[in-house]
Each structure stands twice: as C-alpha cells, then as structure tokens.
Design a protein around this motif. Structure first.
Motif, PDB file in Angstrom:
ATOM      1  N   LEU A 110      10.050  98.200 116.107  1.00  0.00           N
ATOM      2  CA  LEU A 110       9.345  98.885 115.022  1.00  0.00           C
ATOM      3  C   LEU A 110       9.873  98.522 113.638  1.00  0.00           C
ATOM      4  N   HIS A 111      11.078  98.007 113.567  1.00  0.00           N
ATOM      5  CA  HIS A 111      11.710  97.619 112.300  1.00  0.00           C
ATOM      6  C   HIS A 111      11.803  98.792 111.312  1.00  0.00           C
ATOM      7  N   TRP A 112      12.007  99.994 111.826  1.00  0.00           N
ATOM      8  CA  TRP A 112      12.155 101.166 110.982  1.00  0.00           C
ATOM      9  C   TRP A 112      13.573 101.340 110.468  1.00  0.00           C
ATOM     10  N   LEU A 113      14.530 100.877 111.241  1.00  0.00           N
ATOM     11  CA  LEU A 113      15.933 101.068 110.903  1.00  0.00           C
ATOM     12  C   LEU A 113      16.691  99.749 111.000  1.00  0.00           C
ATOM     13  N   PRO A 114      17.774  99.601 110.256  1.00  0.00           N
ATOM     14  CA  PRO A 114      18.570  98.357 110.320  1.00  0.00           C
ATOM     15  C   PRO A 114      19.242  98.196 111.676  1.00  0.00           C
ATOM     16  N   THR A 115      19.316  96.963 112.140  1.00  0.00           N
ATOM     17  CA  THR A 115      19.881  96.677 113.464  1.00  0.00           C
ATOM     18  C   THR A 115      21.372  96.956 113.518  1.00  0.00           C
TER      19      THR A 115
END
Length: 310
Positions: free
Chosen positions: A158-163
């Motif tokens: 989802l790329h909502w939060l940094p990895t």
C-alpha cells in the motif's frame, strides 16, 4: 516503606550479580574466540590480541577484573569495532530503543485497559466477543510475524508507511504495533477478568445503594481496583517488549541497541554481547523493582515491612 525498598533493592543487586557472573562464565565456556573464528591469525598477532584484551590471564583473574570494571560502569572494549568501548556503543544506540520501548508500553497499557474495560462492561455482547478475539490473536501470533505482515501490507503493497528507519512519527507506527500486540492482548484479558470480579463485588452494590452515579463508581472503585493485575504485569511486559525489540529493530532497520546485539552475535564480539545482556538485565530488574514499589503504594493491604498481603 524504607525497609521494604531496601529489601527489594538487596535482592535486585544479588540477582544482578548472579546475572553478571552467569553471563561471564557462559561466554568463557563457548569454544573458540573472536580471533580464531575467521581466517587463521598469525600466532604472534594472536598473542598480542590476547594480551590487549586480557585473555592471556587465568579465567578467575579475568572475572575479578571484569567485576571491578562493571562496578565502575565499564563494560570493556569491543573486539571487532576499532577503538570503541561497549559503554559508548550502548549510550549511542539506546535512545532509539528507549523511545520505541516507551511508546510500545504506553500504547499497550492504554489500548489493553480500554479493551478489557469495554469487554467487562459489555460482558457476553458483541464488543466483548470482538475484544477477546483480538486478545487471542495477539497472544497467538509472535511479534516478528506481526512485524513482517505489517511491513508487507502497509509498506510494500500500500506504500502508506515507510519500510524502515526511525526518523519521524510515521516510522513508529509499525514497530510499536508489532511490539505492543501481545502485551495489549494480555492486558485486555487481565483487565476484563479483574473488572468482572470487581463489578460483582459487594462494595459496588453498596455504592449503588448509596446513590453514587455510575461514572463515580467506575472511576473510584471499578477502574482503581480492577487495574491492580495490570500493575503486576508491567514488569513482565517490560521484559517482553525489551527482548522483542531486538528482532523488531532488525526487521525495521532501526539503529538501536538490538541491532548492535544481533551484529555482535554474528561476529562473536563477546564484550558487546555481555555488556548488552547485563544492561538489559539491569533495566528489567529496575523495572520490576519500580513495579513492586508502585504496587505497594497503590494497594494499602500490602504490609510494606514484609511485602505480603494482610
């Protein structure tokens, strides 16, 4: 109160001494050393390294020297990191671990108590069932599995939060969620069970008969008495979060003390392994000491002179 605290402090120091001794002799019992684990080192260089780190002395002398250094707060020098002592490494990396741990503890207590209280107030209703399902899942699923799933869905897909990393508030969300999942589950179950017992107590019926409002009963009696088991769980919870952060920091690339510990194991850097183990152990013992003293303050039934219930 003074006698009670001194008694607890004495046993804490004895436990710490046992931990230091056990850690030292376990490290000495491991075959080989950091200088023979890789390609063969020339004998002359190996002897100089042994002399530099005091490994050429008898074990009992090494032990006495190590105890003397520990008393002064000196955990020794890294055998792999050039010109870096263990105390400095811990000081530089512990801040990230401390922030992560404190955030996880606060989230665990707030959410866990809230879930447990709601489950008790709506006993055998939908909210109760949902809260208990969440609790069972939290207990059953290990923190590293939760961390991996969170990273996969919310970061990779989802790329909502940094990895990975630890640079802002958004970087806290997944590591804290992974670390606090299991403590939340335990606290929710403890709170629910305790609150149900309190809600059916005679003094609650007496408070209702006196005409106290439900809000007053809840704040003065139910929550205050029902929270006691959670206080006793704070010590083990701290241990759970601290030990769990070692793996979580690796998964999310947090440059904390846990990452240093894992790297030290891989390189057989014994001073770092021993230093972090003792440091973690001391933290957990202090947390347990604070919990015991806090419990004595909150529950007046405890005899402070002996630490027993009256």
């Amino acid at each position: 109160m003074t006698r009670y605290i001194l008694n607890k402090l004495f046993y804490t120091l004895v436990s710490l001494f046992i931990l230091i001794s056990a850690t030292f002799f376990l490290m000495k019992a491991i075959p080989g050393d950091p200088f023979t684990s890789e390609k063969k080192v020339p004998k002359a260089i190996q002897e100089r390294l042994y002399e530099q780190f005091g490994l050429d002395k008898p074990v009992y002398k090494q032990y006495i020297n190590y105890l003397g250094n520990i008393v002064q707060g000196d955990f020794g020098v890294s055998m792999k990191k050039v010109n870096q002592d263990v105390s400095t490494i811990i000081n530089k990396t512990f801040s990230a671990s401390l922030k992560l741990g404190l955030a996880a503890i606060v989230v665990s207590v707030i959410i866990g108590v809230s879930l447990g209280l709601l489950a008790a107030l709506y006993h055998r209703r939908l909210i109760d069932n949902i809260a208990m399902v969440v609790a069972v899942l939290g207990i059953a699923v290990p923190s590293f599995v939760v961390a991996t799933l969170l990273q996969y869905f919310f970061a990779s897909k989802l790329h909502w939060l940094p990895t990975s990393g630890f640079k802002g508030i958004e970087y806290y969300i997944m590591p804290v969620a992974a670390l606090s999942a299991q403590p939340i589950a335990f606290i929710a179950r403890l709170t629910r069970s305790s609150m149900l017992e309190v809600l059916h107590a005679d003094y609650i019926k007496t408070a209702k008969a006196k005409g106290l409002t439900w809000r007053a009963i809840l704040s003065r009696h139910v929550i205050r008495n029902g929270i006691m088991p959670v206080i006793t769980y704070l010590g083990p919870m701290t241990a759970n979060i601290v030990t769990g952060s070692v793996v979580i920091e690796q998964i999310f690339g947090i440059g904390g003390i846990g990452k240093q510990f894992v790297q030290a194991i891989g390189t057989r850097d014994y001073p770092i392994i021993m230093g972090i183990t003792i440091f973690y152990g001391a933290l957990l013992m202090i947390a347990r000491l604070v919990t015991d003293v806090a419990y004595a303050f909150i529950d007046p039934r405890i005899k402070l002179s002996g630490g027993k219930e009256g």
